[in-house]
Design a protein around this motif. Structure first.
Motif, PDB file in Angstrom:
ATOM      1  N   GLU A  44      43.478  38.785  29.972  1.00  5.85           N
ATOM      2  CA  GLU A  44      43.094  39.480  31.200  1.00  5.85           C
ATOM      3  C   GLU A  44      43.620  40.916  31.208  1.00  5.85           C
ATOM      4  N   ARG A  45      44.874  41.095  30.747  1.00  3.48           N
ATOM      5  CA  ARG A  45      45.437  42.454  30.699  1.00  3.48           C
ATOM      6  C   ARG A  45      44.653  43.335  29.733  1.00  3.48           C
ATOM      7  N   ALA A  46      44.335  42.805  28.578  1.00  2.00           N
ATOM      8  CA  ALA A  46      43.610  43.590  27.578  1.00  2.00           C
ATOM      9  C   ALA A  46      42.216  43.964  28.061  1.00  2.00           C
ATOM     10  N   LEU A  47      41.570  43.054  28.801  1.00  2.00           N
ATOM     11  CA  LEU A  47      40.236  43.327  29.321  1.00  2.00           C
ATOM     12  C   LEU A  47      40.267  44.211  30.565  1.00  2.00           C
ATOM     13  N   GLY A  48      41.410  44.214  31.255  1.00  2.00           N
ATOM     14  CA  GLY A  48      41.480  44.923  32.529  1.00  2.00           C
ATOM     15  C   GLY A  48      40.716  44.205  33.625  1.00  2.00           C
ATOM     16  N   LEU A  49      40.636  42.867  33.516  1.00  2.00           N
ATOM     17  CA  LEU A  49      39.879  42.051  34.466  1.00  2.00           C
ATOM     18  C   LEU A  49      40.697  40.840  34.871  1.00  2.00           C
ATOM     19  N   GLU A  50      40.557  40.442  36.128  1.00  2.00           N
ATOM     20  CA  GLU A  50      41.113  39.162  36.562  1.00  2.00           C
ATOM     21  C   GLU A  50      40.021  38.114  36.410  1.00  2.00           C
ATOM     22  N   VAL A  59      42.456  25.715  38.896  1.00  2.00           N
ATOM     23  CA  VAL A  59      42.055  27.046  38.434  1.00  2.00           C
ATOM     24  C   VAL A  59      40.543  27.155  38.522  1.00  2.00           C
ATOM     25  N   THR A  60      40.061  28.266  39.053  1.00  2.00           N
ATOM     26  CA  THR A  60      38.631  28.550  39.111  1.00  2.00           C
ATOM     27  C   THR A  60      38.392  29.963  38.608  1.00  2.00           C
ATOM     28  N   ALA A  61      37.149  30.274  38.337  1.00  2.00           N
ATOM     29  CA  ALA A  61      36.800  31.609  37.849  1.00  2.00           C
ATOM     30  C   ALA A  61      36.628  32.570  39.011  1.00  2.00           C
ATOM     31  N   THR A  62      37.052  33.810  38.789  1.00  2.00           N
ATOM     32  CA  THR A  62      36.713  34.876  39.721  1.00  2.00           C
ATOM     33  C   THR A  62      35.243  35.242  39.515  1.00  2.00           C
ATOM     34  N   GLU A  66      33.263  34.504  36.065  1.00  2.00           N
ATOM     35  CA  GLU A  66      32.022  33.751  35.899  1.00  2.00           C
ATOM     36  C   GLU A  66      31.042  34.509  35.010  1.00  2.00           C
ATOM     37  N   VAL A  67      30.921  35.813  35.258  1.00  2.00           N
ATOM     38  CA  VAL A  67      30.013  36.624  34.437  1.00  2.00           C
ATOM     39  C   VAL A  67      30.515  36.685  33.009  1.00  2.00           C
ATOM     40  N   PHE A  68      31.819  36.892  32.840  1.00  2.00           N
ATOM     41  CA  PHE A  68      32.395  37.013  31.507  1.00  2.00           C
ATOM     42  C   PHE A  68      32.195  35.732  30.696  1.00  2.00           C
ATOM     43  N   VAL A  69      32.433  34.580  31.313  1.00  2.00           N
ATOM     44  CA  VAL A  69      32.286  33.312  30.597  1.00  2.00           C
ATOM     45  C   VAL A  69      30.829  33.061  30.227  1.00  2.00           C
ATOM     46  N   ALA A  70      29.917  33.439  31.111  1.00  2.00           N
ATOM     47  CA  ALA A  70      28.496  33.282  30.785  1.00  2.00           C
ATOM     48  C   ALA A  70      28.134  34.100  29.556  1.00  2.00           C
TER      49      ALA A  70
END
Length: 304
Positions: A44-50, A59-62, A66-70
């Protein structure tokens, strides 16, 4: 170039979202919960995204997660196919099945079928089939099945076979491709007769792609196409040669999908109905003569 997480980190993320738990995902991936949590935080830190919402309830996706996992799913499916294919090329033993397949099938269809087969067998508690893959053109695939070297074959040639049992498992479209600066690119449509009169970059005799094109021209125009401008042994060489501007080619839409998307090649519209061909499974004997694992793979090809 931006940061792209490694495959194992993406698999861990997928496992977390499928299970709703970092500890459960860590057990599935064979790492400690502390290691899994640290790896996810680092990604998450490397991507700059939560990517994840963590709570005492799971745990659920933000929304971004959700977009990233897709997006990541395409990469993970490709990695699964690659790993499965590598195992088959090594000829690893187990519940063994020897399969011969033409280049298009071996590269673009069979890996997905093998992933489907393995998933179904694991879910059923069965020992996964280990496939020994023999890559050849359609004519050589037929010969290997006839000679008993392969229990099952997959070919692209549409010609009927009287001495082997067969079953159509998929359809494939052939397309005309050229270099991006070829004169055909700017035309609304090119007559089939003009393409047939042009020497193309083609595979060797016995190739399902070449034979499919020859049969289409013979059926629709009543004569054979022009002799190839050059004959090459594999589709990678053909695609490079077409991109260099030497001559057009007729190839599977699956084979050239990335080239078209990335602008390395251009597709030529043709003034004829779509050129399609069957992808056919072949074996010796009747359906009852298929081994259980061969039937499993045929079923996987239909499901995938």
């Amino acid at each position: 170039m931006g940061y792209v997480p490694d495959i194992e980190a993406l698999r861990l993320l997928r496992a977390v979202l499928e299970s709703g738990s970092i500890s459960a995902a860590a057990r599935e991936r064979g790492v400690t919960q502390q290691s899994a949590s640290a790896r996810l935080r680092a990604m998450e830190r490397a991507l700059g995204l939560e990517l994840l919402l963590r709570s005492p309830h799971g745990v659920t996706a933000t929304p971004a997660g959700e977009v990233f996992v897709a997006w990541a799913d395409d990469l993970l499916h490709a990695a699964d196919r690659l790993e499965t294919g590598i195992g088959q090329l090594r000829g690893e033993t187990g519940r063994e099945l020897s399969v011969a397949a033409s280049q298009t099938v071996a590269s673009h269809l069979l890996p997905r079928w093998l992933v489907t087969l393995r998933s179904a067998q694991v879910a059923a508690g069965l020992l996964p089939t280990e496939v020994r893959l023999l890559t050849a053109n359609s004519a050589d695939t037929c010969a290997r099945v006839r000679g008993g070297e392969a229990s099952l074959g997959f070919i692209e040639s549409p010609e009927a076979l009287t001495d082997l049992s067969s079953r159509v498992v998929a359809r494939d479209e052939l397309v005309v491709v050229v270099a991006t600066d070829h004169p055909w690119v700017v035309r609304d449509a090119v007559p089939l007769a003009e393409i047939a009169a042009t020497g193309l970059v083609a595979r060797e005799l016995g190739s399902g792609t070449r034979r499919s094109w020859e049969l289409v021209v013979e059926e629709r125009l009543g004569h054979a196409p022009a002799a190839p401008a050059v004959v090459l042994a594999n589709t990678a060489a053909i695609r490079s040669t077409v991109a260099s501007g030497l001559a057009p080619a007729v190839l599977s839409s699956r084979v050239v999908a990335d080239d078209l998307r990335l602008g390395r090649l251009a597709r030529v519209p043709v003034d004829t109905p779509p050129i399609t061909r069957p992808i056919t499974a072949i074996w010796r004997g009747a359906a009852r003569d298929l081994s259980p694992v061969a039937r499993d793979l045929l079923e996987a090809a239909h499901v995938a």
